[in-house]
Each structure stands twice: as C-alpha cells, then as structure tokens.
Design a protein around this motif. Structure first.
Motif, PDB file in Angstrom:
ATOM      1  N   LEU A 779       0.832  -1.212   0.000  1.00 52.20           N
ATOM      2  CA  LEU A 779       0.000   0.000   0.000  1.00 52.20           C
ATOM      3  C   LEU A 779       0.863   1.258   0.000  1.00 52.20           C
ATOM      4  CD1 LEU A 779      -2.741   1.357   0.062  1.00 52.20           C
ATOM      5  CD2 LEU A 779      -2.734   1.152   2.558  1.00 52.20           C
ATOM      6  N   ALA A 780       1.914   1.246   0.799  1.00 51.28           N
ATOM      7  CA  ALA A 780       2.806   2.419   0.841  1.00 51.28           C
ATOM      8  C   ALA A 780       3.424   2.668  -0.530  1.00 51.28           C
ATOM      9  CB  ALA A 780       3.889   2.206   1.894  1.00 51.28           C
ATOM     10  N   ARG A 781       3.797   1.584  -1.215  1.00 47.36           N
ATOM     11  CA  ARG A 781       4.377   1.765  -2.555  1.00 47.36           C
ATOM     12  C   ARG A 781       3.363   2.381  -3.515  1.00 47.36           C
ATOM     13  NH1 ARG A 781       6.613  -3.297  -1.377  1.00 47.36           N
ATOM     14  NH2 ARG A 781       4.993  -4.377  -2.553  1.00 47.36           N
ATOM     15  N   VAL A 782       2.117   1.881  -3.428  1.00 50.70           N
ATOM     16  CA  VAL A 782       1.085   2.409  -4.335  1.00 50.70           C
ATOM     17  C   VAL A 782       0.818   3.883  -4.040  1.00 50.70           C
ATOM     18  CG1 VAL A 782      -1.348   2.233  -4.968  1.00 50.70           C
ATOM     19  CG2 VAL A 782       0.039   0.166  -4.773  1.00 50.70           C
ATOM     20  N   LYS A 783       0.746   4.222  -2.772  1.00 50.04           N
ATOM     21  CA  LYS A 783       0.500   5.616  -2.406  1.00 50.04           C
ATOM     22  C   LYS A 783       1.626   6.516  -2.914  1.00 50.04           C
ATOM     23  CE  LYS A 783      -2.563   5.229   1.577  1.00 50.04           C
ATOM     24  NZ  LYS A 783      -2.641   5.150   3.051  1.00 50.04           N
ATOM     25  N   ALA A 784       2.864   6.032  -2.795  1.00 47.27           N
ATOM     26  CA  ALA A 784       3.991   6.830  -3.286  1.00 47.27           C
ATOM     27  C   ALA A 784       3.907   6.998  -4.804  1.00 47.27           C
ATOM     28  CB  ALA A 784       5.310   6.165  -2.897  1.00 47.27           C
ATOM     29  N   LEU A 785       3.510   5.928  -5.491  1.00 52.16           N
ATOM     30  CA  LEU A 785       3.426   6.001  -6.955  1.00 52.16           C
ATOM     31  C   LEU A 785       2.344   6.971  -7.413  1.00 52.16           C
ATOM     32  CD1 LEU A 785       3.997   2.244  -7.798  1.00 52.16           C
ATOM     33  CD2 LEU A 785       5.451   4.161  -8.516  1.00 52.16           C
ATOM     34  N   MET A 786       1.312   7.144  -6.589  1.00 50.41           N
ATOM     35  CA  MET A 786       0.260   8.097  -6.967  1.00 50.41           C
ATOM     36  C   MET A 786       0.798   9.524  -7.041  1.00 50.41           C
ATOM     37  SD  MET A 786      -3.123   6.678  -5.037  1.00 50.41           S
ATOM     38  CE  MET A 786      -4.158   7.984  -5.691  1.00 50.41           C
ATOM     39  N   GLU A 787       1.918   9.753  -6.389  1.00 53.37           N
ATOM     40  CA  GLU A 787       2.532  11.093  -6.426  1.00 53.37           C
ATOM     41  C   GLU A 787       3.474  11.257  -7.626  1.00 53.37           C
ATOM     42  OE1 GLU A 787       1.498  13.299  -4.234  1.00 53.37           O
ATOM     43  OE2 GLU A 787       0.242  11.688  -3.415  1.00 53.37           O
ATOM     44  N   HIS A 788       3.709  10.173  -8.352  1.00 55.14           N
ATOM     45  CA  HIS A 788       4.623  10.244  -9.491  1.00 55.14           C
ATOM     46  C   HIS A 788       4.042  11.180 -10.566  1.00 55.14           C
ATOM     47  CE1 HIS A 788       6.882   8.886 -13.040  1.00 55.14           C
ATOM     48  NE2 HIS A 788       7.795   8.461 -12.185  1.00 55.14           N
ATOM     49  N   PRO A 789       4.903  11.988 -11.215  1.00 52.27           N
ATOM     50  CA  PRO A 789       4.394  12.935 -12.219  1.00 52.27           C
ATOM     51  C   PRO A 789       3.630  12.273 -13.364  1.00 52.27           C
ATOM     52  CG  PRO A 789       6.831  12.926 -12.141  1.00 52.27           C
ATOM     53  CD  PRO A 789       6.336  12.168 -10.954  1.00 52.27           C
ATOM     54  N   ALA A 790       3.922  11.012 -13.667  1.00 53.14           N
ATOM     55  CA  ALA A 790       3.210  10.356 -14.772  1.00 53.14           C
ATOM     56  C   ALA A 790       1.841   9.833 -14.343  1.00 53.14           C
ATOM     57  CB  ALA A 790       4.053   9.208 -15.326  1.00 53.14           C
ATOM     58  N   PHE A 791       1.525   9.940 -13.051  1.00 53.90           N
ATOM     59  CA  PHE A 791       0.234   9.397 -12.599  1.00 53.90           C
ATOM     60  C   PHE A 791      -0.841  10.467 -12.542  1.00 53.90           C
ATOM     61  CE2 PHE A 791      -3.088   8.060  -9.736  1.00 53.90           C
ATOM     62  CZ  PHE A 791      -3.354   6.804 -10.241  1.00 53.90           C
ATOM     63  N   THR A 792      -2.060  10.099 -12.951  1.00 60.22           N
ATOM     64  CA  THR A 792      -3.220  10.960 -12.745  1.00 60.22           C
ATOM     65  C   THR A 792      -4.474  10.103 -12.628  1.00 60.22           C
ATOM     66  OG1 THR A 792      -4.740  12.498 -13.813  1.00 60.22           O
ATOM     67  CG2 THR A 792      -3.187  11.364 -15.255  1.00 60.22           C
ATOM     68  N   LEU A 793      -5.336  10.457 -11.684  1.00 64.93           N
ATOM     69  CA  LEU A 793      -6.604   9.736 -11.529  1.00 64.93           C
ATOM     70  C   LEU A 793      -7.567  10.038 -12.670  1.00 64.93           C
ATOM     71  CD1 LEU A 793      -7.642  10.021  -7.757  1.00 64.93           C
ATOM     72  CD2 LEU A 793      -7.000   7.953  -8.995  1.00 64.93           C
ATOM     73  N   LYS A 794      -7.293  11.098 -13.411  1.00 67.67           N
ATOM     74  CA  LYS A 794      -8.211  11.500 -14.486  1.00 67.67           C
ATOM     75  C   LYS A 794      -8.144  10.548 -15.680  1.00 67.67           C
ATOM     76  CE  LYS A 794     -10.060  14.877 -12.441  1.00 67.67           C
ATOM     77  NZ  LYS A 794      -9.594  16.237 -12.182  1.00 67.67           N
ATOM     78  N   ASN A 795      -7.082   9.799 -15.783  1.00 69.48           N
ATOM     79  CA  ASN A 795      -6.935   8.879 -16.916  1.00 69.48           C
ATOM     80  C   ASN A 795      -7.285   7.449 -16.481  1.00 69.48           C
ATOM     81  OD1 ASN A 795      -4.761   6.842 -18.320  1.00 69.48           O
ATOM     82  ND2 ASN A 795      -5.647   8.275 -19.750  1.00 69.48           N
ATOM     83  N   PRO A 796      -8.338   6.874 -17.064  1.00 66.31           N
ATOM     84  CA  PRO A 796      -8.774   5.540 -16.628  1.00 66.31           C
ATOM     85  C   PRO A 796      -7.693   4.467 -16.743  1.00 66.31           C
ATOM     86  CG  PRO A 796     -10.497   6.562 -17.931  1.00 66.31           C
ATOM     87  CD  PRO A 796      -9.297   7.472 -18.040  1.00 66.31           C
TER      88      PRO A 796
END
Ligand code: TRP
Ligand code: ZN
Length: 887
Positions: A779-796
């Motif tokens: 979970l900690a890894r996933v949370k950190a990855l959500m902060e990565h510049p290539a990540f966005t919740l807007k893209n399915p």
C-alpha cells in the motif's frame, strides 16, 4: 448529479417508442470553452403504438437549451417542459420535424461519456446512454435513424473532422474555421454515433471485399504514435477476411476508420464506420507492447469490427438484450483469435479468466442473468456475465448445433433481422428455425443467474461391460432468484473415456446400434440423469467437459494419480491442462490446510513429478507447457474457497512455487537458456510460435528467480538490459521487482522510467508491475506512486494500472488485516465518483466480494462500503453497486 434516489428499470416494462426518428441532421460547432449542437430530427408517430398523439418526451442531460422549433414553429418556454433529464413537447401531427440547439461543455467533461476532450482532441462515447448528453433525442437502441453530421471547428487545431459513414462535403468557414459533412446511410441507434476532431495522423490501407468492393482503411493517432499502428491494421484486415470466410459477412461502407484516444472508460467502441479505441487497444510494437498486449489489440480490433454485423446491422431492442450483441461478438472474436493463434491456449486463457472473475461475479451481490431483468444504471451491466458468460452461452448453441448448423442459424438471423433492433429470443429463434430444433429449455441460460454445479459419479459393471455416469445439477441462490426455484439447464457435456493404456474407448450409449466416435457431446437436461455406455471392457477413466463445453462447476472424485494420468494421456489438450489445474488445486488446498493448522508445509511431490514430465516433453507446444506450469492464481483459489484465507492462500502458493523452482531448476534453466539464446538471434515477430517461446522462457525465469541464485539474477539483468522487445524486458523488470535484490530492483525501475517516461502506455505497465508486487509494504508503494508525475486519476488507464492492479491482483497487500487497503480504495472511489462514475463503480468491485472473507475482514469491508454510501452525492453507478452489496 441528481439527489433523488435513482430508479430501478425493469425488462417487463418494455414498451416500443411512441415516436420514431427517420432522419437525424446534426451540426456541431466546436469551440474552446463550449460547443453548440444543432439537431434537426425528422420524426413520425410510431404506427405500432396506435393512433393519437401523446406528448413527445426526449432524453437530455447536462444540456443548456438555446432554442426549440416544432414543425418549423419556434416554441417558447411555456410550450415545452424541461427537467434535468428530459424535454417534453406536444406534436400536432403524425409527421413533423423537431429542431433544437443546445450548448454543452466537452472541455470540462471528466466522465468521458457524451462529447469530451482527450489530449486536445474532441471525441465521443455514446454507448449506452451518452448521446443524451449531446442533444435532446430518443436515446434508446430501438430508435434507428440515418445520420448526417456537419462538424465545424478551427482548421489549424482540428484539421481532421470525422463522423460516421461517408464523407460528402467540406469547405472553409469564417475566422480560420472549416467544415466537413459526413453521411451514414445505414439506420442506427444513437449509441453508435461518433464524432472526432483533432490534429491526427493516419496510416491508410485498402481491403477488397468478397464482392470486389474496395474499402479504404484508416487508423488515426497522434503524430508520435504513427509508428505503432501496423499491428492493428494487420489485425483489421485479417478480421475482415475472417468474417467473410467464417460468417459470410462483408463490410458495407466505403471507408472504415479507427481512432485512438488516451482517455477512455473501456477498451473500444464499435461506432458505425468510425470505431473509437482506447489507445491501449490500438498501439502495439515490439519495443513498447508485450505479446499479451499484441494479442489484446488483435482481439479488440476484431471484436469491434465484428460488431458491424453483430450489433450494428442487427442491434439490441433494449439494454436488457446487451448480451445479444456482446456475448455473440465475444464468441466471434474468440473464434477469430483461436484461428489466428493456438486454439487450445486461447481456450485455456479464456476459461481461466471466466472461472476466476465471472464465477466470482456470479457468486457475489451483483450476480445477474446473461439477460438481466432489472437495472438502475446500464453502465454497470457491461459485465463478465454479459460478455464472457454470454459468449459461453452462444458457444453452447454452437456445440449443440455443430459448426454447420450454427452457420445456418447465424445466416438466418442476419437475413431476418438486418436493419432491426431485436432480442436474445430472436437470436435463439433463428437458431431453432434454421435447424428444426427446440431450444426452449436451453434459454434458461439467459434468465437464470449463478454458476450451476454439476456433480458427476461413476459406476462400472465388469460383468455387463457397462459404465454409467450420473450427473446431478444444481443452481445457487442469487439476488432475487432462490436456488431451489431454478429449473434444470441444458448442459452440453463433451466427454471421452480412456482405457488403462490411455487410449480412447469407442462410445456407445445403451440403446444405440453402433458406437459414434470416441469423443462426443451428451446433453444433461434433468436435475439428475444417468448415461450408460456399453461394450466397455475395462474400468475406464472419464475425461469430462472437454474444451470446457459448459460454464459450470464440474466435480468428479478424481484421485491425484488419475489426474496425472489425464495430464499425460487425455487427447483433449484443454482437459490435459485442466487435469493439471485440478491436481494443483488439491495440492494447494492441502498446503492451505497445513498452514491454517500451524504445521510445517509439506508438498505432495507428485505435482513436481507431473510438471517435471511436462517440462521435459519437447514435443509439447511451448505455450501449453507455460500454461501448465502456471499454478492456479490466488484469485481463483479465493473463488473456490468457502471462506478465503488470504494469508494461507498466499503462503501455500508461494511455498509450492518455491518447491517447484528448486526441484525443477535444471530443466527450467535449460529451457530458459535455449529460448533466450533463440530470442537474441531472432527479430521480434508477433506470431503464436514466438509468443509460445517467450511465454515459456518468461515463466521459467520467474520460477528460477525464486532460487535466488546469482546466475539467475545475472540472467534477469541481461534480459532486462538487452531485450529488443517489451515482453522480455517487462518480465525481467517484474522478476526483479518481486525479488529481494533491492539495488538491482531500484536501478531497473529507474532506468525503465527514464527510458519510457514519454510513453504513457509503457508507464502504465511500470505502474502495474509495482502495484502487483506482493512483497510487504504494497500500500505504501502504491500511495507513493500516486505522487509520481506520470500518474493521474483523471486517466482511466492509469487508475486501472495502479489502483485496479493493486486491489484486484495484489490480494495479500490489499486484504491487509488492518483494513488499510479497504480504506484506501474507499477513499479513491469517493474521489472518482465525483468526476467519473463509470470508473468509480468498476473500481468498487473488490469490496463487493466481502462475503468471501473471514468475519473481521467482512466487517472492515462492509464498513468501508457504508462509509462510501454516507459520503453523499453518489452517482447512480456507485449507488447501485453499494445498495446491492449492502442489501
Ligand atoms: N460496446 C463496447 C464493446 O464492447 C463497450 C463500450 C465501450 C462501453 N465504451 C463503453 C460500454 C462505455 C459502456 C460505456 O465493444
Ligand atoms: Zn462489444
């Protein structure tokens, strides 16, 4: 979003439309901060609904009405009634035109339904009920109209303007704008409408149809992706030829276009003549897409193309009939994929997927029949049941009628219903009429939900030389359908009997004059039924449900030696694999029980022997070897558990993998090296023999990595550094990510991200590999990855790659006993619900499976579902899943 409670809609309430639309004339004016849609509808009273002129109620949502004209007369606000989802006017004659102008906001549309913007281009997604977000309309599939569409936009930013049908005109406009008009002569429901405007590049090809018509084929993408379209184009041409050869179906317009867009809720959409695809379902080349991605592109291109007949020319009367087009089209694309690649491997993969995911859906709170009888939000019913089980149902008809009979039936179906909106009953009727058979009982597959169980027992009479198999079928209770009220299904069981030498015994049923073959299909139609075979000289071993001839949970009391025998001798490749899976399940369940009792884990070495034999057999298709070496997944082990013990399942499976890796390491290493060497010498080809070679190489590497040997680590790094294709590179990355070699892992992840940071689809794979890592701290890894510049919740695609992979595949981390995974997912669903309800609702699925877990986890999961429910402003999509899951 509305605040009142969404309503349930019932199939039994279906009524034909009061009015029909013969012609639809649309003009779109696209601007940066809004768009205008002018619609002229040529309408008439539906004669089938009798006389009189009831009010005309048009669907419309999120539209700003600018003007309405009925029969050329301007209406004022007292002449019509507006609600948040309708416009009502009063016609005064049987035939009339209706003109409306509305203002909409594609530039702020985050739900990706209706007209929206993705990476600077305009595009549409209208299925199922998105057209009502574009203009006021009778947005239902049984209203079919011709469409003429004019698109006006800035020439510089949007040089390419596309819609359905054939191009009929274009020209310059004022202020640097231009216009293009398209006309689609085929009547279609509004859900098949499409529009695209953008700065796009395309590759072009042609296809000559069976009657010698030349069709232009184009695939439109952003400039940077123009080098990744050839595989999709090849797949399209293969699909067009295959549909002519296997179904006699020819393409009908002068042009067929595919457009790739980056933000898309699903895989792709079959809009008439203008398919719109998730870029992940179009773009593929060796360096950036895996073999699996190549096969997915081929299958989805085929699927959408096949819809031109199964869906577009013949469409659905209402959305309860969704499987009419989806089940049939999945069946068609599966047939295509089997013909293009290894048929047995395709079947194995489809069945593994169905058993893991569709069976779980069938056992959960969202369980529904292939033809559901009610829904709140139709978007929630684009399900594994409608698609995959629907395809199995069509497949059973194929099995019962044979290939020739099935083709007669499909010919009659297309001939009878071309241009119509029809039902699943109409489909079955065509199959019946073309073959002179009665499928009344068979149709229960469309109305009864849940996966049937089929328990089989045997008895052999050595004095009479007879062998009997007794089948007992039962159906589980599903929401609204008590199990004991369900009537027996027609279950086609393909089977054979093997003698002691592994030879097939000729099959003659009691009462038959002669034997007919050694593999045949019997129909189980009663709750309990016995079939007796005669002339059986020795106690045989049955091979049951060959090719998975029905979507049921079959059980037969095989012992492990018998399963090993079937693994080696069954003439049915699918059943050889399945025997291996059943053996693995038995062994794994024993390990799970040991873990639960706190014992040391001791594995039945017969599994090692059996898989060692498979691995040593050079004559076997390498893809088959790879499939047989793959142990049943944790999700499948969960599905078949009464109460799934997350930790025990994970520990048992990892232990078994370790054991296999160390016992078989020499053979695995040999296979690995041979194939890796071949790979170095061979240019990448997207063909099944090459897929097979890489599949075996990669599964060998992932086992070998468990041995922790330095030469294996070196091999993984070599493959990561030097591979010329994504299949090898991504596997090498995955084995490093799942390994304890922290430095090598960090380095590989960094190098990969640096090399591919510009390629969103490759970065999705980078996210997925990490989201799937079952090492502690997920979970900690996933949370950190959500902060990565290539990540966005807007893209399915990003949501699926990171959140979906974590919650759906990383079970040990997602189901952490403290409930942190559940809390995380619930927070995300609440956020997604605010801007993309379809994606929010889909991501919710893992929480709906709460019944499978221990009481502590159940309480935590339900608690999170309740927290989402209390969060306010729920979309109908999320509301429906929550209310059913908590019922
Ligand atoms: N008809 C599409 C298919 O299966 C499914 C689809 C694409 C869809 N986009 C959608 C369904 C959006 C619902 C919402 O080929
Ligand atoms: Zn489809």
């Amino acid at each position: 979003m509305r605040t009142e409670q969404p309503k349930m809609i019932y199939l039994k309430d279906y009524q034909a439309p009061e009015y029909l639309i013969d012609e639809t004339h649309l003009t779109f004016e696209l601007f940066d901060d809004h768009s205008l849609v002018h619609a002229q509808l040529v309408m008439r009273r539906n004669p089938a609904r009798g006389s009189g002129l009831p009010p005309l109620v048009l669907d419309g949502q999120l539209l700003e009405l600018l003007s309405v004209k009925l029969a050329d007369v301007d209406l004022t606000s007292s002449d019509y009634e507006l609600t948040p989802d309708s416009l009502t006017v009063q016609p005064t004659s049987d035939t009339f035109t209706l003109d409306t102008s509305v203002k909409i906001h594609p530039e702020t549309n985050t739900a990706l339904e209706g007209l929206y913007k993705s990476s600077g281009m305009f595009c549409t997604q209208c299925e199922a009920e998105g057209f009502r977000k574009i203009t006021y309309y009778l947005d239902r599939p049984d209203v079919m109209s011709t469409f003429t569409t004019t698109v006006i936009a800035n020439q510089q930013d949007f040089p390419i303007l596309l819609s359905n049908g054939n191009l009929v005109g274009s020209g310059p406009g004022k202020d640097g704008r231009h216009w293009i008009t398209w006309q689609d002569p085929f009547k279609k429901p509004a859900y098949l409408f499409a529009l695209v405007a953008g700065d796009l590049w395309c590759i072009e090809d042609t296809f000559t149809t069976m009657t010698n018509r030349k069709v232009t084929l184009r695939i439109y993408v952003e400039q940077e992706n123009i080098d990744k379209c050839q595989h999709a184009m090849d797949s399209l041409k293969k699909s067009m030829r295959w549909d002519e050869e296997v179904y006699g179906r020819e393409y009908d317009l002068d042009i067929f276009m595919i457009v790739a867009v980056n933000d898309f809720n699903m895989g792709a959409m079959e809009n008439k003549g203008l398919n719109i695809f998730n870029s992940s379902a179009v773009l593929a080349r060796a360096e950036t897409a895996t073999d699996a991605a190549h096969q997915r592109v081929e299958a989805i291109v085929a699927h959408e193309y096949f819809h031109n007949w199964s869906g577009n020319r013949v469409t659905c009367r209402d959305w309860f009939q969704l499987s009419l087009k989806e089940g049939f089209t999945v069946f068609r694309d599966a047939g295509f994929s089997s013909d293009m690649n290894s048929a047995t491997v395709k079947r194995i993969q489809d069945v593994a997927y169905l058993r893991t995911h569709q069976f779980a859906e069938d056992a959960g709170p969202m369980a529904h029949a292939v033809r559901p009888d009610s829904f709140i939000e139709i978007s929630n019913f684009y399900t594994l049941t409608v698609y995959e089980k629907g395809s199995e149902v069509v497949g059973m008809i194929h099995t019962l009628l044979g290939a020739e009979g099935f083709r007669k039936g499909s010919d009659l179906y297309f001939e009878r219903h071309d241009g119509q909106a029809v039902t699943c009953d109409d489909f079955v009727k065509a199959m019946e009429d073309a073959n002179g058979v009665d499928l009344t009982q068979f149709k229960r597959w469309y109305s009864q939900a849940g996966t049937p169980r089929l328990a089989v027992t045997e008895s052999y009479d050595p004095s009479a030389n007879t062998y009997s198999l007794t089948f007992r079928q039962s159906a589980p209770t599903t929401p609204g359908q008590p199990g004991d009220e369900k009537k027996p299904f027609v279950i086609p069981v393909s089977l054979g009997l093997l003698d002691n030498a592994g030879k097939e015994i000729p099959l003659r049923l009691q009462g038959e004059a002669t034997a007919s073959g050694s593999s045949r299909v019997i129909s189980v139609t009663e709750a309990e039924q016995t079939f007796t075979f005669v002339d059986v000289a020795e106690q045989p071993l049955p091979s049951l449900l060959r090719g998975f001839s029905a979507p049921v949970k079959l059980s037969f009391p095989y012992n492990r030696d018998q399963l090993m025998f079937l693994m080696q001798h069954d003439t049915d490749g699918f059943n050889r694999w399945d025997a291996g899976q059943q053996l693995s399940v038995q062994v794994l369940q024993e390990l799970i029980a040991q873990h639960q009792k706190g014992k040391n884990l001791v594995m039945d070495q017969r599994l090692v022997t059996a898989l060692g034999t498979v691995l040593a057999d050079d004559s076997l298709d390498q893809a088959m070897v790879a499939e047989m070496l793959s142990l049943p997944g944790e999700a499948y082990l969960t599905e078949i558990s009464e109460v799934a013990d997350v930790d025990a399942i994970h520990a048992a499976r990892e232990f078994a993998r370790q054991q296999l890796a160390s016992s078989l390491s020499d053979a695995l290493w040999k296979r690995y090296q041979t194939n890796r060497e071949l790979s170095k010498k061979t240019a990448y080809v997207a063909e099944s023999e090459h897929f097979a070679r890489r599949a075996l190489q990669n599964i060998a590497l992932s086992y070998l990595m468990l041995t922790g040997k330095p030469e294996v680590l070196a091999a993984a790094i070599e493959q990561f550094d030097n591979a010329d294709n994504m299949t090898e590179r991504l596997t090498a990355l995955a084995v490093l990510v799942n390994s304890p070699f922290e430095d090598e892992k960090a380095k590989a992840l960094a190098v990969f991200a640096e090399n591919f940071k510009e390629n969103a689809l490759v970065m999705d794979q980078w996210f997925s590999v990490q989201a799937g890592s079952t090492l502690p701290g997920g979970l900690a890894r996933v949370k950190a990855l959500m902060e990565h510049p290539a990540f966005t919740l807007k893209n399915p695609n990003k949501v699926r790659a990171l959140i979906g992979a974590f919650a759906g595949q990383n079970l040990i981390n997602f189901h952490a006993a403290d409930g942190s995974g559940y809390r995380f997912l619930a927070d995300l669903v609440i956020e997604l619900n605010g801007f993309n309800p379809q994606i929010a609702s889909r991501q919710l699925a893992p929480l709906t499976r709460w019944r499978k877990y221990d009481s502590a986890r159940q309480a935590l999961m339900k608690g999170e579902l309740e927290r989402i429910r209390a969060s306010g402003h729920l979309s109908p999509d999320v509301y429906e899943v929550l209310s059913k899951s908590l019922a």
